[in-house]
Design a protein around this motif. Structure first.
Motif, short mmCIF file in Angstrom:
data_model
loop_
_atom_site.label_atom_id
_atom_site.label_comp_id
_atom_site.label_asym_id
_atom_site.label_seq_id
_atom_site.Cartn_x
_atom_site.Cartn_y
_atom_site.Cartn_z
N PRO A 10 0.74 -1.41 0.17
CA PRO A 10 -0.15 -0.04 -0.26
C PRO A 10 0.89 1.24 -0.21
N VAL A 11 0.35 2.18 -0.56
CA VAL A 11 1.03 3.46 -0.80
C VAL A 11 0.18 4.72 -0.11
N THR A 12 0.49 5.41 0.78
CA THR A 12 -0.29 6.42 1.36
C THR A 12 -0.13 7.60 0.49
N CYS A 13 -1.08 8.47 -0.10
CA CYS A 13 -0.85 9.57 -0.50
C CYS A 13 -1.68 10.69 0.28
N THR A 14 -0.52 11.68 0.19
CA THR A 14 -1.39 13.01 0.85
C THR A 14 -1.17 14.11 -0.12
N PHE A 15 -2.34 15.16 0.00
CA PHE A 15 -2.29 16.45 -0.80
C PHE A 15 -1.57 17.34 -0.10
N GLY A 16 -0.82 18.42 -0.87
CA GLY A 16 -0.34 19.39 -0.11
C GLY A 16 -1.21 20.55 -0.52
N SER A 17 -0.32 21.86 -0.23
CA SER A 17 -1.01 23.02 -0.10
C SER A 17 -0.38 24.00 -1.06
N ALA A 18 0.68 23.71 -1.78
CA ALA A 18 1.46 24.63 -2.71
C ALA A 18 0.86 24.95 -4.03
N VAL A 19 0.31 23.91 -4.79
CA VAL A 19 -0.32 24.17 -6.01
C VAL A 19 -1.60 23.97 -6.09
N GLY A 20 -2.30 25.02 -6.43
CA GLY A 20 -4.04 24.81 -6.52
C GLY A 20 -4.34 25.31 -7.97
N PRO A 21 -5.66 25.40 -8.26
CA PRO A 21 -6.04 25.67 -9.72
C PRO A 21 -5.61 26.99 -10.07
N LYS A 22 -5.28 27.91 -9.22
CA LYS A 22 -4.59 29.20 -9.63
C LYS A 22 -3.21 29.10 -10.11
N ASP A 23 -2.59 28.18 -10.06
CA ASP A 23 -0.99 28.01 -10.04
C ASP A 23 -0.72 27.17 -11.36
N LEU A 24 -1.68 27.18 -12.37
CA LEU A 24 -1.42 26.54 -13.53
C LEU A 24 -0.05 26.84 -14.16
N GLU A 25 0.04 28.11 -14.08
CA GLU A 25 1.01 28.78 -15.09
C GLU A 25 2.40 29.09 -14.21
N SER A 26 2.40 28.83 -12.96
CA SER A 26 3.53 29.15 -12.10
C SER A 26 4.53 28.06 -12.13
N THR A 27 5.75 28.52 -11.84
CA THR A 27 6.75 27.22 -11.93
C THR A 27 7.43 27.07 -10.42
N GLY A 28 6.27 27.70 -9.35
CA GLY A 28 6.82 27.41 -8.12
C GLY A 28 6.86 26.09 -7.51
N GLY A 57 4.74 2.18 1.21
CA GLY A 57 5.44 3.51 0.77
C GLY A 57 4.54 4.60 1.08
N LYS A 58 4.89 6.02 0.71
CA LYS A 58 4.40 7.24 0.91
C LYS A 58 4.27 8.03 -0.48
N CYS A 59 3.37 8.57 -0.92
CA CYS A 59 3.59 9.60 -1.79
C CYS A 59 2.99 10.76 -1.68
N PHE A 60 3.92 11.91 -1.65
CA PHE A 60 3.41 13.34 -1.22
C PHE A 60 3.05 14.07 -2.57
N ARG A 61 1.89 14.36 -2.63
CA ARG A 61 1.52 15.17 -3.77
C ARG A 61 1.61 16.73 -3.31
N ILE A 62 2.28 17.59 -3.93
CA ILE A 62 2.37 18.90 -3.60
C ILE A 62 1.26 19.73 -3.99
N TYR A 63 0.07 19.12 -4.73
CA TYR A 63 -0.90 19.84 -5.17
C TYR A 63 -2.15 19.79 -4.20
N THR A 64 -3.27 20.50 -4.33
CA THR A 64 -4.16 20.44 -3.44
C THR A 64 -5.37 19.53 -4.02
#
Ligand code: ADP
Ligand code: MG
Length: 678
Positions: free
Chosen positions: A201-219, A368-375
Motif C-alpha cells: 500500500p502507498v499512502t498519498c497525501t495532498f499538499g497546499s502549494a499548488v492549486g487551480p490558480k497556479d497552473l502557469e506558475s513554476t513554483g 510507501g508514501k506519496c507526497f503530492r504537492i498539489y491540493t
C-alpha cells in the motif's frame, strides 16, 4: 561459493514474471497474438525476450521489442546484455534514431517504435523477425498506436499474414495498466496473460502549494525540493523519487537540493534507522547513458538516494528501493494547439491515472508514501481522468506520409485503436500538400517518396531537399543535425557562470554577421568541426561537446541517406538565380513557410498561417531584444509557458515567401479528404 557477481543471481528469479515462465512461453507458442500485462517492475521488458530466446524463438528470426522512449530502449538493452553476459551490440542490441548498436549476431533487438515503423516501410512483412513485442503500449505513443493498427491490418488477415514470410509472426503486446480488454478486442480477441503483481500500500497525501490558480506558475520546483528535504530529515530510511517535467528544471532542483542538503545535520537521529547523507541523481531522456547507470545502483550504506526524474521513471524504467514519491503534478507534453495551429511543447497537469502510476512506484518493496504537492482541489478541477493518447493531440503529418507510402490511401478509415479527430488528419494532408509531398488527389509525389526516407520533420526535410537540388546541401545537413540533438548550449545554474556563458553564446551568434539562429547553429557546427581540439573548443564556448559529437554523427547519417537518394536519376536539380548571400535563408523558407510570423507591435509577432496567433521571441534566441529591427521571421518551433514563444528564429524578406504563402490557403483540406474517403 564464488564472490564474483553472477548474472543468474541478479535477482531475476525473484521477479514476479519468473513463476509464469513456462506458461508464458506456451501462450506465445499457442497463438499469434498475446496481450501481457503486469505491474511496472514485474520483469516484462527485461525477462520475456530472454525467455523466448531460451525457448528457441530466435531460430528463424529476431525478437524485436519496441519502446516509446529512446533512453528506455538503450538502458534496457544494456541491462539485458549484462544479464545474458554478452557484449551490447552482439546477441543483444538496440537501435534508436541515429544510433544503431546492433550487428549480424543480434537476435534480441530493443528499439524505439519509430525505428520499427521505418523498418516496416522497407519490409512490410517484417520478414527478419519471428517475434515482435510492442512494449509500454499503455503510454499510447503515436508510433506505437500506428504500429498496432498496421499489425492489425496485415497480420490479423490470414491472406496477408503469410505474404513475404516463410513462417508466421508472433506478436506480443505489453502494457502496465488496464485497457487489456480493449487491446484484446482490437487484436481479434486474443488471449490476455496477466502477471499477478506484488505491491504494497502507498499512502498519498495532498499538499497546499499548488492549486487551480497556479497552473502557469513554476513554483512547484522549489516546493518539490522543500518536500524532498522534509522527507529526508523526518522519514525513515528509503529512497526518494521526485517527478518533475524536464531537464533544466531537474538540473535546477538538483542544484538546490545539493546546496541545501549540505546544511542538514546528518547526525540528527531521525529514528534508529537514521540516514547520514543524500545522494542526488537526475534522470531525464537526453542524459548521457553512463550517468544513468548510477540510478539503478543501490546507494552506499546509510546514504539515501534521491532521484529527480521526468515521467520516464513512471513506467519505462523501474528503480528499486523507492519508498517515497514527491509528485509535482505536472508533465511536459507535445500538444497540438488548435488556437495556434501548431504543436506546442507545454507543461500541463498530469492525469489522475498518471498520478496513480507515479504513486505506485513507492510500493514495490514495502509500504510507501506519496507526497503530492498539489491540493485536493487541483486534483479535482485541473487533472483529467486519463491521459489523452498522443495520436489525438499531436501533428500527424509525418505518420500520414508513412501510411501513404505504405500504400494505405484511405488514412481516415485506418484501424486506429482510438481515432484521431478528423480535422487533425485533414490538417496533416493539407500540410503534406503544402510541402509537395502529396498531390491534389492525395497521392504521394516523387518528392514525398524522397521525404519519407528522412527521420526528420517534413518541413526540415523539405528545406534539405531544396538545398540538395540547388547543390548546397552542406548548409542544411548541418542545421538538420543540430536541430536533431538536444541542448547544444550549456546553461549553468550559477548566475555568474550564466553571464559568462551568455557572453560566449552571443559572441558565437555575432560571428556569423547576421542575426539568425539557424546560421549560429551552422557556425557552431563548422567551427567545432574544423577545430584542432574540438572538445576544448566546446568547453571554452560553453557548448555541450557530447551533443555536438552526436550532431556530427547525425550529419553523416543524413548525408548517407541523401547520397543514396541522389543516385536515383530523377533526383530533382534546380538552379538558383537570386543573390548568393540569400541562398541559405531561401532554402529554409521552402520548409518553414508554414512557420512565418510578422512583427505587429512592440515585441509581439503575429503568425501568418491563418491563425494569426500572437507570439514572442524566446530569450534563448540571438534575436531576443532586437525585435525592433525585425519585420518578417521564420521559426523552428514553439514553446508555451506563460507566453507563446518561438524558438530558433531567422529574419526573412517578404518577397521570399510571397509566392509560397498562398499555398497555405490554396487547397481546401476537404478536397484532399474526399480523396481519402474514396
Ligand atoms: P517491467 O517491464 O515489467 O516494468 P522490467 O523488466 O523493466 O519490468 O524490470 C524488472 C526488474 O529489473 C526491476 O526490478 C528493475 O529494477 C530491474 N532492472 C531493470 N533495468 C535495470 C538496470 N539497468 N539495472 C538494474 N536493474 C534493472
Ligand atoms: Mg517495462
Amino acid at each position: 561459493k564464488s564472490a564474483k557477481w553472477s548474472p543468474k543471481e541478479d535477482g531475476s528469479k525473484r521477479l514476479p514474471i519468473y513463476q509464469h515462465k513456462s506458461k508464458l512461453i506456451q501462450a506465445v507458442r499457442d497463438c499469434s497474438f498475446l496481450v501481457v500485462t503486469g505491474e511496472t517492475g514485474s520483469g516484462k521488458t527485461t525477462q520475456l525476450p530472454q525467455y523466448l530466446r531460451e525457448a528457441g524463438f530466435c531460430k528463424d528470426g529476431k525478437i524485436g521489442i519496441t519502446q516509446p522512449r529512446r533512453v528506455a530502449a538503450i538502458t534496457v538493452a544494456q541491462r539485458v546484455a549484462q544479464e545474458m553476459q554478452c557484449t551490447l551490440g552482439k546477441e543483444v542490441g538496440y537501435q534508436v534514431r541515429f544510433d544503431d548498436c546492433t550487428s549480424q549476431d543480434t537476435v534480441v533487438k530493443y528499439m524505439t517504435d519509430g525505428c520499427l515503423l521505418r523498418e516496416v516501410l522497407a519490409d512490410p512483412a517484417l520478414s527478419q523477425y519471428s517475434v515482435i513485442i510492442l512494449d509500454e503500449v499503455h503510454e499510447r505513443s503515436l508510433n506505437t498506436d500506428i504500429l498496432l493498427g498496421l499489425i492489425k491490418k496485415v497480420f490479423t488477415d490470414p491472406a496477408k499474414a503469410t505474404k513475404g514470410r516463410s513462417f508466421p509472426l508472433k506478436v506480443v503486446v505489453m502494457s502496465a495498466t488496464l485497457e487489456t480488454d480493449k487491446l484484446s478486442a482490437f487484436l481479434s480477441n486474443c488471449p490476455v496473460f496477466a502477471i499477478p503483481g506484488r505491491t504494497f500500500p502507498v499512502t498519498c497525501t495532498f499538499g497546499s502549494a499548488v492549486g487551480p490558480k497556479d497552473l502557469e506558475s513554476t513554483g512547484y520546483v522549489k516546493e518539490v525540493v522543500k518536500v524532498a528535504l522534509d522527507i529526508h530529515t523526518s522519514e525513515m530510511a528509503g529512497d526518494i523519487l521526485v517527478f518533475l517535467t524536464g531537464q533544466s528544471e531537474i538540473e535546477h532542483a538538483c542544484d538546490m537540493l545539493f546546496e541545501k542538503a549540505e546544511c542538514i545535520d546528518y547526525r540528527y537521529d531521525v529514528t534508529d534507522q537514521s540516514v547520514d547523507g543524500l545522494l542526488i541523481l537526475p534522470l531525464y531522456g537526453s542524459m548521457p547513458t553512463d550517468q544513468q547507470r548510477q540510478i539503478f545502483q543501490p546507494p552506499p550504506p546509510r546514504i539515501r538516494k534521491c532521484v529527480v526524474a521526468t515521467n520516464i521513471a513512471a513506467t519505462s524504467l523501474t528503480i528499486n528501493g523507492i519508498k517515497y514519491i514527491v509528485d509535482s503534478g505536472f508533465v511536459k507534453q507535445l500538444n497540438h494547439n488548435s488556437r495556434v495551429g501548431m504543436d506546442i511543447l507545454e507543461v500541463v497537469p498530469i492525469s489522475k491515472s498518471e498520478a496513480q502510476q507515479r504513486a505506485g512506484r513507492a510500493g514495490r518493496t514495502s509500504a510507501g508514501k506519496c507526497f503530492r504537492i498539489y491540493t485536493k482541489e487541483f486534483w479535482e478541477k485541473c487533472m483529467p481522468e486519463y491521459t489523452i493518447p498522443e495520436i489525438q493531440r499531436t501533428s500527424l503529418t509525418a505518420v500520414i506520409l508513412t501510411l501513404k507510402c505504405l500504400g494505405i490511401h484511405d488514412v481516415i478509415r485506418f484501424p486506429y485503436l482510438d481515432c484521431p479527430e478528423e480535422r487533425f488528419i485533414l490538417e496533416a494532408l493539407k500540410q503534406l500538400y503544402q510541402f509537395d509531398a502529396i498531390d491534389r488527389r492525395g497521392n504521394v509525389t516523387k518528392l514525398g517518396e524522397l521525404m519519407v526516407e528522412f527521420p526528420l520533420h517534413p518541413g526540415l526535410t523539405r528545406a534539405l531537399l531544396k538545398a540538395a537540388s540547388l547543390g548546397c546541401q552542406d548548409l542544411l545537413l548541418a542545421v538538420a543535425a543540430m536541430l536533431s540533438v538536444e541542448n547544444i548550449f550549456i546553461r549553468p545554474g550559477h548566475p555568474d557562470k550564466q553571464k559568462e556563458a551568455d557572453k560566449k553564446h552571443r559572441a558565437l551568434a555575432a560571428k556569423t554577421g547576421s542575426m539568425n539562429d539557424f546560421a549560429t547553429l551552422l557556425s557552431v557546427f563548422q567551427s567545432c568541426k574544423s577545430s584542432d581540439r574540438p572538445s576544448a573548443w566546446c568547453k571554452e564556448n560553453w557548448i555541450h561537446w557530447r551533443a555536438l559529437k552526436s550532431a556530427f554523427s547525425v550529419e553523416t547519417q543524413l548525408r548517407d541517406i541523401l547520397h543514396r537518394l541522389q543516385q536515383k536519376k530523377d533526383f530533382p536539380v534546380e538552379t538558383f538565380d537570386g543573390n548568393k548571400s540569400e541562398l541559405f535563408r531561401r532554402c529554409l523558407c521552402t520548409g518553414y513557410f508554414t512557420n512565418v510570423a510578422r512583427r505587429s507591435i512592440g515585441k509581439v509577432f503575429c503568425t501568418m498561417d491563418g491563425h494569426g496567433s500572437m507570439v514572442h521571441i524566446h530569450p534563448s534566441s540571438s534575436l531576443f531584444d532586437q525585435e525592433g529591427e525585425l519585420n518578417w521571421v521564420i521559426f523552428h518551433d514553439v514553446l508555451a509557458t506563460s507566453r507563446v514563444y518561438i524558438r530558433t528564429v531567422c529574419p526573412i524578406r517578404y518577397e521570399w515567401v510571397k509566392d509560397l504563402l498562398p499555398k497555405l490557403h490554396e487547397v481546401d483540406a476537404y478536397e484532399l479528404s474526399s480523396v481519402a474517403r474514396e
